[in-house]
Design an enzyme around this catalytic site. Structure first.
Site, PDB file in Angstrom:
ATOM      1  N   ASN A  35       0.814  -1.211   0.000  1.00  0.00           N
ATOM      2  CA  ASN A  35       0.000   0.000   0.000  1.00  0.00           C
ATOM      3  C   ASN A  35       0.856   1.274   0.000  1.00  0.00           C
ATOM      4  OD1 ASN A  35      -2.310   1.523   0.125  1.00  0.00           O
ATOM      5  ND2 ASN A  35      -2.791   1.056   2.262  1.00  0.00           N
ATOM      6  N   HIS A  46     -13.528  -5.130  12.280  1.00  0.00           N
ATOM      7  CA  HIS A  46     -13.163  -3.811  12.774  1.00  0.00           C
ATOM      8  C   HIS A  46     -14.433  -3.001  12.986  1.00  0.00           C
ATOM      9  CE1 HIS A  46     -10.272  -0.322  12.619  1.00  0.00           C
ATOM     10  NE2 HIS A  46     -11.327   0.331  12.172  1.00  0.00           N
ATOM     11  N   ARG A  95     -12.489  -5.895  16.663  1.00  0.00           N
ATOM     12  CA  ARG A  95     -11.537  -4.857  17.078  1.00  0.00           C
ATOM     13  C   ARG A  95     -12.304  -3.549  17.232  1.00  0.00           C
ATOM     14  NH1 ARG A  95      -6.605  -4.191  13.101  1.00  0.00           N
ATOM     15  NH2 ARG A  95      -8.086  -2.983  11.869  1.00  0.00           N
ATOM     16  N   TYR A 102      -6.899   7.226  14.140  1.00  0.00           N
ATOM     17  CA  TYR A 102      -6.686   6.035  13.311  1.00  0.00           C
ATOM     18  C   TYR A 102      -7.901   5.100  13.386  1.00  0.00           C
ATOM     19  CZ  TYR A 102      -5.770   1.291  12.223  1.00  0.00           C
ATOM     20  OH  TYR A 102      -5.939   0.044  11.706  1.00  0.00           O
ATOM     21  N   ASP A 119      -6.363  -1.799  18.163  1.00  0.00           N
ATOM     22  CA  ASP A 119      -5.130  -1.519  17.410  1.00  0.00           C
ATOM     23  C   ASP A 119      -4.534  -0.186  17.874  1.00  0.00           C
ATOM     24  OD1 ASP A 119      -3.109  -1.379  15.579  1.00  0.00           O
ATOM     25  OD2 ASP A 119      -4.394  -1.583  13.797  1.00  0.00           O
ATOM     26  N   HIS A 176      -1.607   0.837  16.660  1.00  0.00           N
ATOM     27  CA  HIS A 176      -0.945   1.301  15.431  1.00  0.00           C
ATOM     28  C   HIS A 176       0.414   1.941  15.705  1.00  0.00           C
ATOM     29  CE1 HIS A 176      -1.385   2.168  11.037  1.00  0.00           C
ATOM     30  NE2 HIS A 176      -2.167   1.118  11.144  1.00  0.00           N
ATOM     31  N   GLU A 197      -2.922  -4.591  19.680  1.00  0.00           N
ATOM     32  CA  GLU A 197      -2.180  -4.776  18.427  1.00  0.00           C
ATOM     33  C   GLU A 197      -1.160  -3.651  18.251  1.00  0.00           C
ATOM     34  OE1 GLU A 197      -4.903  -5.701  15.291  1.00  0.00           O
ATOM     35  OE2 GLU A 197      -3.792  -4.521  13.812  1.00  0.00           O
ATOM     36  N   GLU A 245       2.366  -6.799  11.557  1.00  0.00           N
ATOM     37  CA  GLU A 245       1.823  -6.598  10.210  1.00  0.00           C
ATOM     38  C   GLU A 245       2.840  -5.946   9.279  1.00  0.00           C
ATOM     39  OE1 GLU A 245      -1.671  -4.239  11.330  1.00  0.00           O
ATOM     40  OE2 GLU A 245      -0.765  -2.505  10.377  1.00  0.00           O
ATOM     41  N   ARG A 294       1.658 -11.361  13.752  1.00  0.00           N
ATOM     42  CA  ARG A 294       0.718 -10.867  12.740  1.00  0.00           C
ATOM     43  C   ARG A 294       1.275 -10.796  11.323  1.00  0.00           C
ATOM     44  NH1 ARG A 294      -3.369  -8.617  12.717  1.00  0.00           N
ATOM     45  NH2 ARG A 294      -2.896  -6.578  11.847  1.00  0.00           N
ATOM     46  N   HIS A 298      -2.254 -10.347   9.504  1.00  0.00           N
ATOM     47  CA  HIS A 298      -2.786  -9.104   8.949  1.00  0.00           C
ATOM     48  C   HIS A 298      -3.710  -9.436   7.772  1.00  0.00           C
ATOM     49  CE1 HIS A 298      -1.618  -5.037   6.917  1.00  0.00           C
ATOM     50  NE2 HIS A 298      -2.625  -4.861   7.741  1.00  0.00           N
ATOM     51  N   ASP A 324      -6.096  -3.634   2.061  1.00  0.00           N
ATOM     52  CA  ASP A 324      -5.051  -3.402   1.052  1.00  0.00           C
ATOM     53  C   ASP A 324      -4.279  -4.678   0.739  1.00  0.00           C
ATOM     54  OD1 ASP A 324      -4.305  -1.971   3.813  1.00  0.00           O
ATOM     55  OD2 ASP A 324      -2.470  -2.861   3.049  1.00  0.00           O
ATOM     56  N   GLU A 341      -7.271 -11.573  10.626  1.00  0.00           N
ATOM     57  CA  GLU A 341      -7.937 -10.281  10.384  1.00  0.00           C
ATOM     58  C   GLU A 341      -8.736 -10.335   9.090  1.00  0.00           C
ATOM     59  OE1 GLU A 341      -5.362  -6.862  10.080  1.00  0.00           O
ATOM     60  OE2 GLU A 341      -7.053  -5.509   9.732  1.00  0.00           O
ATOM     61  N   TRP A 365       2.614   6.765  12.390  1.00  0.00           N
ATOM     62  CA  TRP A 365       1.197   6.803  11.994  1.00  0.00           C
ATOM     63  C   TRP A 365       0.512   5.514  12.368  1.00  0.00           C
ATOM     64  CZ3 TRP A 365      -1.494   3.778   8.310  1.00  0.00           C
ATOM     65  CH2 TRP A 365      -2.884   4.093   8.261  1.00  0.00           C
TER      66      TRP A 365
HETATM   67  C1  CS2 Z   1      -4.162  -1.876  10.020  1.00  0.00           C
HETATM   68  C2  CS2 Z   1      -3.954  -1.724   8.549  1.00  0.00           C
HETATM   69  O1  CS2 Z   1      -5.737  -3.545   9.555  1.00  0.00           O
HETATM   70  C3  CS2 Z   1      -4.845  -3.190  10.289  1.00  0.00           C
HETATM   71  O2  CS2 Z   1      -4.517  -3.815  11.265  1.00  0.00           O
HETATM   72  O3  CS2 Z   1      -3.111  -1.680  10.848  1.00  0.00           O
HETATM   73  O4  CS2 Z   1      -5.144  -1.211   8.065  1.00  0.00           O
HETATM   74  C4  CS2 Z   1      -2.809  -0.832   8.077  1.00  0.00           C
HETATM   75  O5  CS2 Z   1      -2.990   0.475   8.520  1.00  0.00           O
HETATM   76  C5  CS2 Z   1      -2.781  -0.877   6.576  1.00  0.00           C
HETATM   77  O6  CS2 Z   1      -2.641  -2.202   6.139  1.00  0.00           O
HETATM   78  C6  CS2 Z   1      -1.673  -0.030   5.997  1.00  0.00           C
HETATM   79  O7  CS2 Z   1      -1.671  -0.137   4.611  1.00  0.00           O
HETATM   80 MG    MG Z   2      -3.085  -3.051  12.553  1.00  0.00          MG
END
Ligand code: CS2
Ligand code: MG
Length: 403
Positions: free
Chosen positions: A37, A122, A147, A159, A211, A213, A237, A263, A284, A313, A317, A340, A403
């Protein structure tokens, strides 16, 4: 079973996907997901310019040998671009092997070790009321692990929350990365309240995940884990930036909340310490970013020795080809944890036809030979590449944050 063609298609049926197609002289076709991505064309070029020419003439049955040639043979190892490219080749070759054997890939990997693969989805909301509504919608669809993410009061953007009117959370945007703002203090106060509100309203019958992140320091993550202990999380996560493996020692010393990370990992070396020192509970890593079925199974086998379970993960994407490949691995390993599932938005279904199915919060890869996903190149051509970047995150004073 010589390979006669290997080509790459970059398309955007709902979001950007890079797909590798491999053909053999016997008329078999295999596909693999090569999507990274925000950096799609780097992998497309790695494949087109450096890997596809090497595949022509190779025996498609020699999956391990091809993997080793691409990994060791490049001299420059690991990294997301390389390992996503290697993964796409690997999955395409497993797809071909399954078709040649007339078996779904999970049968080649040892057969079903369970009836189905538990998914987590999610649920999110701008407010706690919105989050509760979304949570209920996921429960109604039968999901057993959810989640939870909600907008942090006082912060402009959080996020995991869809833009107003957006059905699906889609962070990537336009020709320049969008900039988000972050403040740790309100997040640390709010996250336990959010989880508590879900437990109060819905009880303890559902697995809860959250998450982070990669946004906390080790001691902040430790504090969060402690604060969440009464709520019996399935996991938190990515609590801290994933590349710092020893950070997890600090978190682990302070909390029994289960930890999941990986991930963004590309190889077994990224999680060797985390696994062998038992610093995490779930790993993950994904099929498409960690070297394909061949390498992911090696990671999970190492994890199994140390009581660590899988939790791959599966964001949107990652294309339906890698989601399907993940299900074949999930079905067959002894130490499966959870998978996921963020789903794929239309018109992805015009381009990818899938044999996997989802019911009562569990997925099954289906019994079509190979990975069970077909890719329609003509349909893909109707949805050209649409360049996008993931956001950049800044603290309130302007400092760049994770991020
Ligand atoms: C995220 C992802 O799904 C998840 O756990 O952390 O959406 C992540 O932000 C994206 O794969 C980034 O491209
Ligand atoms: Mg994640």
């Amino acid at each position: 079973m010589r390979i006669i063609d290997a080509r790459v298609v970059v398309s955007s049926p709902g979001r950007n996907y890079v797909t590798l197609i491999v053909e053999t002289e016997d008329g078999l076709t295999g596909i693999g997901d090569a999507t990274l991505n925000g950096r799609e064309l780097a992998v497309a070029s790695y494949l087109r310019d450096h890997v596809c020419p090497l595949l022509i003439g190779r025996d498609a049955r020699r999956i391990e040998d091809t993997w080793q040639c691409l990994y060791r043979g490049a001299y420059w190892r690991r990294g997301p671009v390389t390992m996503t490219a290697v993964a796409a080749v690997d999955v395409a070759l497993w797809d071909i092997k399954g078709k040649a054997a007339d078996m779904p890939v999970y049968q080649l990997l040892g057969g079903a070790a369970r009836d189905g693969v538990m998914l987590y989805t999610h649920a999110s909301g701008e407010t706690l009321a919105d989050l509760h509504e979304d949570f209920q919608a996921h429960l109604d669809q039968g999901f057993k692990a959810i989640r939870v993410q909600s907008a942090i009061p006082g912060l402009e953007k959080t996020y995991g929350i869809p833009a107003p009117g957006g059905e699906i959370y889609e962070p990537a945007s336009g020709s320049r990365p969008q900039e988000d703002r972050w403040d740790t203090a309100p997040y640390l106060d709010f996250a336990p309240q959010m989880v508590a509100s879900i437990r109060e309203e819905f009880g303890y019958g559902t697995h809860l995940l959250h998450d982070v992140h990669h946004r906390l320091s080790p001691i902040e993550a430790a504090r969060l884990g402690k604060a969440l202990e009464p709520h019996r999380m399935f996991w938190i996560e990515d609590p801290t930036p994933a590349e710092d493996q020893s950070a997890f020692r600090t978190i682990r010393q302070h909390t029994t909340t289960p930890l999941a990370v990986g991930e963004v990992f590309n190889s077994i070396w990224d999680c060797q310490q985390l696994i062998t020192e038992r610093l995490i509970d779930y790993i993950r890593a994904s099929v498409s970013h960690a070297g394909g079925i061949t390498h992911l199974r090696r990671i999970f086998a190492l994890a199994d020795l140390y009581g660590v379970r899988s939790g791959s993960h599966g964001a949107g994407d990652l294309s339906p080809a890698s989601f399907a490949a993940a299900l074949h691995v999930d079905m067959s390993i002894p130490n499966f944890g959870v998978q996921e599932y963020m789903g794929h938005r239309p018109p992805a279904d015009e381009v990818f036809s899938v044999s996997y199915s989802i019911s009562e919060g569990h997925a099954h890869p289906g019994d079509a030979p190979g990975i069970g996903v077909t890719f329609d190149e003509e349909a893909a051509a109707r949805h050209p590449y649409d360049p996008k970047y993931l956001p950049i995150n800044r603290r309130l004073d302007g400092t760049v944050h994770d991020w």
